[in-house]
Structures are given as structure tokens and as C-alpha cells.
Design a protein around this motif. Structure first.
Motif, PDB file in Angstrom:
ATOM      1  N   LEU A 106       0.828  -1.196   0.000  1.00  0.00           N
ATOM      2  CA  LEU A 106       0.000   0.000   0.000  1.00  0.00           C
ATOM      3  C   LEU A 106       0.870   1.256   0.000  1.00  0.00           C
ATOM      4  O   LEU A 106       2.018   1.218   0.449  1.00  0.00           O
ATOM      5  N   PRO A 107       0.340   2.382  -0.474  1.00  0.00           N
ATOM      6  CA  PRO A 107       1.111   3.628  -0.404  1.00  0.00           C
ATOM      7  C   PRO A 107       1.340   4.045   1.040  1.00  0.00           C
ATOM      8  O   PRO A 107       0.575   3.664   1.939  1.00  0.00           O
ATOM      9  N   ASP A 109       0.835   6.794   2.500  1.00  0.00           N
ATOM     10  CA  ASP A 109      -0.279   7.567   3.060  1.00  0.00           C
ATOM     11  C   ASP A 109      -1.381   6.682   3.631  1.00  0.00           C
ATOM     12  O   ASP A 109      -2.150   7.115   4.493  1.00  0.00           O
ATOM     13  N   ALA A 110      -1.485   5.454   3.146  1.00  0.00           N
ATOM     14  CA  ALA A 110      -2.551   4.560   3.614  1.00  0.00           C
ATOM     15  C   ALA A 110      -2.322   4.087   5.045  1.00  0.00           C
ATOM     16  O   ALA A 110      -3.261   3.678   5.718  1.00  0.00           O
ATOM     17  N   TYR A 117      -8.104   0.519  -2.022  1.00  0.00           N
ATOM     18  CA  TYR A 117      -7.179  -0.285  -2.824  1.00  0.00           C
ATOM     19  C   TYR A 117      -7.610  -1.747  -2.939  1.00  0.00           C
ATOM     20  O   TYR A 117      -6.851  -2.574  -3.425  1.00  0.00           O
ATOM     21  N   ASN A 143      -2.941  -1.236  -7.623  1.00  0.00           N
ATOM     22  CA  ASN A 143      -1.657  -0.596  -7.909  1.00  0.00           C
ATOM     23  C   ASN A 143      -1.391  -0.513  -9.411  1.00  0.00           C
ATOM     24  O   ASN A 143      -0.875   0.493  -9.914  1.00  0.00           O
ATOM     25  N   TYR A 163      -2.829   9.020  -3.916  1.00  0.00           N
ATOM     26  CA  TYR A 163      -3.706   8.606  -2.811  1.00  0.00           C
ATOM     27  C   TYR A 163      -4.868   9.584  -2.645  1.00  0.00           C
ATOM     28  O   TYR A 163      -6.003   9.172  -2.399  1.00  0.00           O
ATOM     29  N   GLN A 164      -4.603  10.871  -2.782  1.00  0.00           N
ATOM     30  CA  GLN A 164      -5.671  11.857  -2.702  1.00  0.00           C
ATOM     31  C   GLN A 164      -6.654  11.700  -3.857  1.00  0.00           C
ATOM     32  O   GLN A 164      -7.866  11.857  -3.682  1.00  0.00           O
ATOM     33  N   THR A 167      -8.902   8.954  -3.029  1.00  0.00           N
ATOM     34  CA  THR A 167      -9.872   9.403  -2.029  1.00  0.00           C
ATOM     35  C   THR A 167     -11.012  10.165  -2.682  1.00  0.00           C
ATOM     36  O   THR A 167     -12.198   9.934  -2.381  1.00  0.00           O
ATOM     37  N   THR A 238      -8.746   9.014   4.569  1.00  0.00           N
ATOM     38  CA  THR A 238      -8.582   7.856   3.692  1.00  0.00           C
ATOM     39  C   THR A 238      -9.750   7.845   2.703  1.00  0.00           C
ATOM     40  O   THR A 238     -10.732   8.566   2.874  1.00  0.00           O
TER      41      THR A 238
END
Length: 300
Positions: A106-107, A109-110, A117, A143, A163-164, A167, A238
Motif C-alpha cells: 500500500l502507499p 499515506d494509507a 485499494y 496498484n 492517494y488523494q 480518495t 482515507t
């Protein structure tokens, strides 16, 4: 049916997810508070967030053993865990407990949370299928979909990281009443962020409360949660669901427009506007239609 309205008396929304504890500062859009306009979610999207059950495909001989698990767009992580448990005939909670053993890619930020994801798709259930293998397949698929050049470039073009963008796509997936509305819903999100307006999406409230409902109260909008987009500025910490391809495309390529409000007056009739007075009239029409439907319900 999808509602977004400044009135706190007629709110509808839906969700089914997990509650996360408040965390410290993270890399996300955080803008100064200006305005208190409510964006509300309701209606036709309930189907997209109903309790996820595995859609299982029997083998060619008609035996009961499932061969595939279908994860539809917009399911929450909690729903996916439940679906995997049922597909593999495991005790409830087994898949959630297996997360540490899955070592998901996972990134950063997660922070270990796979929400957003667990990519919606069809996954084979072979004899060696395990929760860890299925979750890994979902994240690996996400991914591949999210880290390619189109998504990365689209996110950068909109001053986001990937990631944003995921979201925002999850909000679009939850809020749009129809696929053709996704680009406009994404634009509403961007316009509000750019103007320093709170998103005030009921879908984020319901995610925090772990429920799926058409009713959101004023009390609900005062809950202490990082997902309370009435009280907190910017994006939630998230994703609030696992978005599909069309929602992701909308998030990185929002439809041009100045809209700040939207309401689905009736199925197939979602109205977007930048004018508050016009939006109030649309909301009044929606409320009238919903009241009429409620009065007719007992006789149906």
C-alpha cells in the motif's frame, strides 16, 4: 437518489465502513474554512453501498463450490472482508484479522489501511485461495490501475498525489447517482476545496458511523471523527470506498464547470448549480417528491 443540500432537515445518505481513530497531520488538502453549505447524499446509490455479499460463480458442473468472487464498485473494506469470509466459508472476522499477514503493498499515506485499494473486479477462487492471497490480488490490481502514467499525470495536473485522487474517486463513487454524473460530482469536490469550503458530504459521515442509511441528522453532523466533513476541512484521511475505473477517471479529469451544489430530484434528474437560490428550489422540489413518495408507500 442523490441529494446535496444546504438544509440540515432533509438529508439522505448511505455508507457501510469502518471508523478510524483521529490521526495527526498527514499529506492532504487542508484549506481554510469558508462557508457552511451542505452536500447531502441519498437514494439510488444505496445499492452501491448495501452490505456486500460474495457474488459467487458455480463451476460448470453445477456444483455448489464457488469458483469466482465478484467485488462491485463502491464496496467498503469491511464489506469486502465479509465477502471473502463468506466465499471461503471462514468464520466472520477471519479476513480482517489476516491483514497483517498479507503484507499488502500500500502507499505510505494509507498507513496500512487498504480502503480504496481493494479493487472491484472478479477474482478466481481456486483450491489454494486464502484471504491473504485474495487481498493481495485486489491491492496488486489497484496498484496496476492507479500507478500508471494516466492516473499519476492526472493527479499531478490537479495538484494531488495518487492517494488523494483515489480518495476523491471514492467520494465520487459514493455520491454520483449515475456514471454520467461522476465528472460533475468530482468538479463539485474540486470547486469546494479550491474555495476553502467544507465538503459536508453525508457519505463520509455514514462511513464514520459504519452504517447505510437515507437519513442524516444534525446530531450526526457533530460527531467527533476525522471523516466528519461538516466539521473538518479538506478531504477525509482515507478513501471511503473502493472506487472503480470510471470514478477514478472522473477524479483526475473532472468535467469543467462552476458547480457547488447538486441534488437528484428524481432518478435520472440530477441538477448541478453554482447558484444557492436555484439549489434551494431544486431541493424543495426533491423534498416535495420524497414526501409524496412516503405518503404513497403504505398503499403500494
Amino acid at each position: 437518489m442523490q441529494i446535496n443540500t444546504p438544509s440540515r432537515r432533509a438529508r439522505g445518505a448511505r455508507s457501510a465502513g469502518g471508523v478510524r481513530k483521529t490521526r495527526g497531520p498527514r499529506r492532504a488538502i487542508r484549506l481554510t474554512r469558508r462557508g457552511r453549505i451542505a452536500l447531502i447524499a441519498a437514494g439510488a446509490v444505496v445499492a452501491g453501498t448495501a452490505v456486500a455479499v460474495p457474488l459467487l460463480m458455480p463451476d460448470d458442473e453445477g456444483e455448489s463450490r464457488p469458483t469466482s468472487l465478484v467485488i462491485p464498485e463502491g464496496r467498503r473494506a469491511a464489506q469486502v472482508y465479509e465477502a471473502v469470509d463468506k466465499a471461503l466459508a471462514l468464520p466472520a472476522g477471519t479476513t480482517r484479522k489476516s491483514l497483517p499477514k498479507a503484507h499488502l503493498k500500500l502507499p505510505d499515506d494509507a498507513e496500512g489501511n487498504p480502503e480504496g485499494y481493494l479493487y472491484p473486479a472478479t477474482y478466481p477462487l481456486g483450491d489454494e485461495a486464502t484471504p491473504e492471497k485474495l487481498l493481495t490480488a485486489m491491492v496488486d490490481t489497484a496498484n496496476r490501475k492507479f500507478t500508471g502514467a494516466p492516473v499519476a499525470a492526472g493527479a499531478q495536473r490537479n495538484a494531488l498525489n495518487v492517494y488523494q485522487a483515489v480518495t476523491i474517486a471514492s467520494i465520487v463513487q459514493a455520491e454520483a447517482a449515475a456514471e454520467e454524473d461522476m465528472g460533475k460530482v468530482a468538479r463539485v469536490v474540486f470547486n469546494r476545496l479550491e474555495r476553502g469550503m467544507p465538503l459536508q458530504m453525508d457519505s463520509t459521515i455514514n462511513y464514520a458511523l459504519g452504517r447505510s442509511t437515507l437519513k442524516t441528522t444534525t446530531k450526526d453532523t457533530k460527531i467527533d471523527s476525522p471523516y466528519n466533513s461538516y466539521q473538518r476541512m479538506g478531504l477525509p484521511p482515507t478513501p471511503i470506498a473502493n472506487p472503480g475505473e470510471q470514478a477514478m477517471k472522473a477524479a483526475i479529469n473532472p468535467t469543467p464547470g462552476d458547480w457547488l451544489y447538486f441534488v437528484t430530484v428524481k432518478p435520472g434528474d440530477t441538477r448541478f448549480t453554482a447558484d444557492y437560490a436555484e439549489h434551494q428550489r431544486n431541493v424543495a422540489e426533491f423534498n416535495k417528491a420524497r414526501s409524496s413518495a412516503s405518503n404513497q408507500a403504505p398503499s403500494q
